[in-house]
Design an enzyme around this catalytic site. Structure first.
Site, PDB file in Angstrom:
ATOM      1  N   HIS A   1       1.930   0.985 -13.676  1.00 48.41           N
ATOM      2  CA  HIS A   1       2.706  -0.208 -14.045  1.00 48.41           C
ATOM      3  C   HIS A   1       4.199   0.099 -14.018  1.00 48.41           C
ATOM      4  CE1 HIS A   1       3.378  -4.144 -15.735  1.00 48.41           C
ATOM      5  NE2 HIS A   1       4.277  -3.584 -16.532  1.00 48.41           N
TER       6      HIS A   1
ATOM      7  N   MET B   1      -3.539  -6.997  -7.555  1.00 49.27           N
ATOM      8  CA  MET B   1      -2.984  -8.121  -8.296  1.00 49.27           C
ATOM      9  C   MET B   1      -4.048  -9.058  -8.877  1.00 49.27           C
ATOM     10  SD  MET B   1       0.019  -7.107  -8.169  1.00 49.27           S
ATOM     11  CE  MET B   1       0.875  -8.427  -8.985  1.00 49.27           C
ATOM     12  N   ARG B   2      -5.160  -8.499  -9.289  1.00 49.61           N
ATOM     13  CA  ARG B   2      -6.213  -9.287  -9.934  1.00 49.61           C
ATOM     14  C   ARG B   2      -6.522  -8.673 -11.293  1.00 49.61           C
ATOM     15  NH1 ARG B   2      -7.877 -13.482  -7.804  1.00 49.61           N
ATOM     16  NH2 ARG B   2      -7.698 -13.760  -5.586  1.00 49.61           N
TER      17      ARG B   2
ATOM     18  N   GLY C   1       0.772  -1.234   0.000  1.00 51.93           N
ATOM     19  CA  GLY C   1       0.000   0.000   0.000  1.00 51.93           C
ATOM     20  C   GLY C   1       0.803   1.282   0.000  1.00 51.93           C
ATOM     21  N   SER C   2       2.082   1.241  -0.362  1.00 47.73           N
ATOM     22  CA  SER C   2       2.857   2.485  -0.358  1.00 47.73           C
ATOM     23  C   SER C   2       2.348   3.458  -1.417  1.00 47.73           C
ATOM     24  CB  SER C   2       4.353   2.203  -0.536  1.00 47.73           C
ATOM     25  OG  SER C   2       4.611   1.597  -1.785  1.00 47.73           O
ATOM     26  N   ASN C   3       1.943   2.964  -2.580  1.00 54.65           N
ATOM     27  CA  ASN C   3       1.377   3.871  -3.586  1.00 54.65           C
ATOM     28  C   ASN C   3       0.003   4.380  -3.156  1.00 54.65           C
ATOM     29  OD1 ASN C   3       3.014   4.458  -6.007  1.00 54.65           O
ATOM     30  ND2 ASN C   3       3.263   2.233  -5.998  1.00 54.65           N
TER      31      ASN C   3
ATOM     32  N   ASN D   1      -4.372   2.535 -13.909  1.00 59.07           N
ATOM     33  CA  ASN D   1      -3.381   1.627 -13.344  1.00 59.07           C
ATOM     34  C   ASN D   1      -1.982   2.240 -13.410  1.00 59.07           C
ATOM     35  OD1 ASN D   1      -2.461  -0.896 -12.275  1.00 59.07           O
ATOM     36  ND2 ASN D   1      -1.804  -1.508 -14.322  1.00 59.07           N
TER      37      ASN D   1
END
Length: 189
Positions: free
Chosen positions: A108, A89-90, A13-15, A106
């Protein structure tokens, strides 16, 4: 008026925390953090930051559709306009993506279209490229194939270990994601 957003995260959860800290400057209010992992460190971060959390573990649902339906209900409850992925991650279904068409974003850890998928940093490192980076993009029904909002490159030096490269990428993510989101939100207003 700020745009209501949800963050979907599966891990540390850092982002997510970075987005919460920059939300005012971006023009968003993060209404809820959704995770698919009951032990995700992001839950503790959300608690410290005062952001409501909803946990929907895939194994608790009879199908992927039921799992996503529960998530969608929570997003409706919080009147979410944008869905921000931060280490979620889904793979999202076409139906979910169409529900929030052009409103799922998103982050990436590579310069797309190179090194798609969950191991972008390691894949770039192992391949031996000299330049990689970070991409922020809209989510479509492919894997890391949506319209690119912003990209920034970073050099890989000969002395960089995988761990050093990961640190460089994460630092770049913390800068680029808020800037890219601000660009999108200002385009909406």
């Amino acid at each position: 008026m700020a745009v209501k957003a949800a963050v979907l995260a599966s891990g540390g959860g850092s982002n997510f925390e970075n987005l919460v800290r920059h939300a005012g400057g971006i023009g968003i209010d993060i209404e809820v953090m959704v995770t698919d992992q009951q032990d995700a460190h992001a839950i503790r971060r959300a608690g410290r930051l005062g952001v409501p959390v909803r946990v929907f573990q895939r194994g608790d649902f009879e199908s992927g559709a039921a799992h996503e339906h529960a998530i969608t209900e929570a997003l409706h409850e919080f009147e979410v306009e944008y869905v921000l992925l931060a280490g979620y991650m889904r793979i999202l279904s076409r139906h979910f993506i169409e529900t929030y068409e052009h409103r799922i974003i998103n982050l990436h850890p590579s310069l797309l279209p190179s090194f798609k998928g969950k191991n972008g940093i390691a894949d770039a490192y192992d391949y031996g490229v000299k330049v990689t980076g970070v991409t922020v993009h809209f989510v479509d029904s492919g894997i890391d194939t949506g319209e690119i909002i912003a990209q920034e490159a970073i050099e890989i030096s000969e002395n960089d270990t995988l761990e050093v490269l990961e640190e460089k990428i994460h630092s770049l993510e913390y800068e680029l994601y808020p800037k890219a989101l601000k660009k999108v939100i200002e385009g909406v207003e």
